[in-house]
Write an enzyme that holds these catalytic residues in place. Structure first.
Site, PDB file in Angstrom:
ATOM      1  CG  HIS A   1       4.267  -1.810   5.710  1.00  0.00           C
ATOM      2  ND1 HIS A   1       4.241  -0.449   5.888  1.00  0.00           N
ATOM      3  CD2 HIS A   1       2.985  -2.190   5.536  1.00  0.00           C
ATOM      4  CE1 HIS A   1       2.999  -0.028   5.841  1.00  0.00           C
ATOM      5  NE2 HIS A   1       2.206  -1.055   5.607  1.00  0.00           N
ATOM      6  CG  LEU A   2       6.146  -7.471   0.627  1.00  0.00           C
ATOM      7  CD1 LEU A   2       5.324  -6.983  -0.559  1.00  0.00           C
ATOM      8  CD2 LEU A   2       7.395  -8.210   0.142  1.00  0.00           C
TER       9      LEU A   2
ATOM     10  CD  GLN B   1       2.448   3.974   3.136  1.00  0.00           C
ATOM     11  OE1 GLN B   1       2.353   4.511   2.028  1.00  0.00           O
ATOM     12  NE2 GLN B   1       3.575   3.861   3.779  1.00  0.00           N
TER      13      GLN B   1
ATOM     14  CG  ASN C   1      -1.904  -1.136   1.227  1.00  0.00           C
ATOM     15  OD1 ASN C   1      -2.348  -1.563   0.166  1.00  0.00           O
ATOM     16  ND2 ASN C   1      -2.267  -1.626   2.398  1.00  0.00           N
TER      17      ASN C   1
HETATM   18  P1  5GP Z   1      -0.820  -0.417   5.920  1.00  0.00           P
HETATM   19  O1  5GP Z   1      -2.292  -0.148   6.118  1.00  0.00           O
HETATM   20  O2  5GP Z   1       0.018   0.799   6.246  1.00  0.00           O
HETATM   21  O3  5GP Z   1      -0.503  -0.991   4.580  1.00  0.00           O
HETATM   22  O4  5GP Z   1      -0.434  -1.575   6.945  1.00  0.00           O
HETATM   23  C1  5GP Z   1      -0.017  -1.335   8.259  1.00  0.00           C
HETATM   24  C2  5GP Z   1      -0.186  -2.632   9.000  1.00  0.00           C
HETATM   25  O5  5GP Z   1       0.499  -2.543  10.229  1.00  0.00           O
HETATM   26  C3  5GP Z   1      -1.651  -2.984   9.341  1.00  0.00           C
HETATM   27  O6  5GP Z   1      -1.982  -4.220   8.720  1.00  0.00           O
HETATM   28  C4  5GP Z   1      -1.659  -3.047  10.857  1.00  0.00           C
HETATM   29  O7  5GP Z   1      -2.494  -4.082  11.348  1.00  0.00           O
HETATM   30  C5  5GP Z   1      -0.205  -3.279  11.197  1.00  0.00           C
HETATM   31  N1  5GP Z   1       0.208  -2.754  12.488  1.00  0.00           N
HETATM   32  C6  5GP Z   1      -0.072  -1.517  12.985  1.00  0.00           C
HETATM   33  N2  5GP Z   1       0.500  -1.364  14.184  1.00  0.00           N
HETATM   34  C7  5GP Z   1       1.160  -2.532  14.454  1.00  0.00           C
HETATM   35  C8  5GP Z   1       1.958  -2.971  15.567  1.00  0.00           C
HETATM   36  O8  5GP Z   1       2.189  -2.261  16.550  1.00  0.00           O
HETATM   37  N3  5GP Z   1       2.460  -4.219  15.489  1.00  0.00           N
HETATM   38  C9  5GP Z   1       2.226  -5.054  14.407  1.00  0.00           C
HETATM   39  N4  5GP Z   1       2.758  -6.263  14.459  1.00  0.00           N
HETATM   40  N5  5GP Z   1       1.497  -4.659  13.346  1.00  0.00           N
HETATM   41  C10 5GP Z   1       0.969  -3.412  13.384  1.00  0.00           C
END
Ligand code: 5GP
Ligand code: ZN
Length: 121
Positions: free
Chosen positions: A107-108, A101, A94
């Site tokens: 991140h992947l 995002q 994302n």
């Molecule tokens: P994005 O929406 O930015 O593509 O994905 C971010 C991801 O990070 C989400 O799937 C969310 O669940 C995960 N995430 C957010 N905070 C944390 C955290 O403190 N620890 C872990 N392991 N995952 C997290």
């Protein structure tokens, strides 16, 4: 080589070990851990140790590290048993708030263990 970090960034804190995470894979340039809110039986985030706000910035600054994300994903898929002929997994990057995002450290997502649909939401 300098490795950019942002002390306010959640994922930099996970790389530093200041916030706990279930780490499943590490390499010189990447760290991989289970997503806190998994969207599939296997949902792992593969991140660079360096801080870049998204995958595009990572690819521009450290193309070799960007490639390492995919190599880590390949090894993780093997570890998780989702790489077989009847398995399969999805990789998601994302990029930008409109693409959902929410954490601005590249991140992947590696998702697998259930059938997937298309198009994504
Ligand atoms: P994005 O929406 O930015 O593509 O994905 C971010 C991801 O990070 C989400 O799937 C969310 O669940 C995960 N995430 C957010 N905070 C944390 C955290 O403190 N620890 C872990 N392991 N995952 C997290
Ligand atoms: Zn960061």
């Amino acid at each position: 080589m300098t490795s950019p970090q942002d002390p306010t960034c959640l994922f930099c804190k996970i790389v530093a070990g200041d916030i706990p995470a279930t780490i499943v894979h590490e390499s010189e340039t990447t760290v991989s851990f289970r997503d806190l809110n998994p969207q599939a039986p296997t949902h792992i985030l593969v991140i660079p140790r360096s801080h870049y706000p998204n995958a595009a910035a990572l690819a521009a600054a450290e193309p070799a590290t960007a490639a390492h994300l995919f190599d880590a994903a390949r090894e993780i898929a093997q570890q998780e048993g989702i790489d077989g002929a009847d398995g399969g997994y999805r990789m998601v990057l994302n990029t930008g708030a409109a693409a959902h995002q929410t954490v601005f450290h590249a991140h992947l997502h590696v998702l697998g263990g259930r059938p997937m649909t298309w198009p994504p939401g």
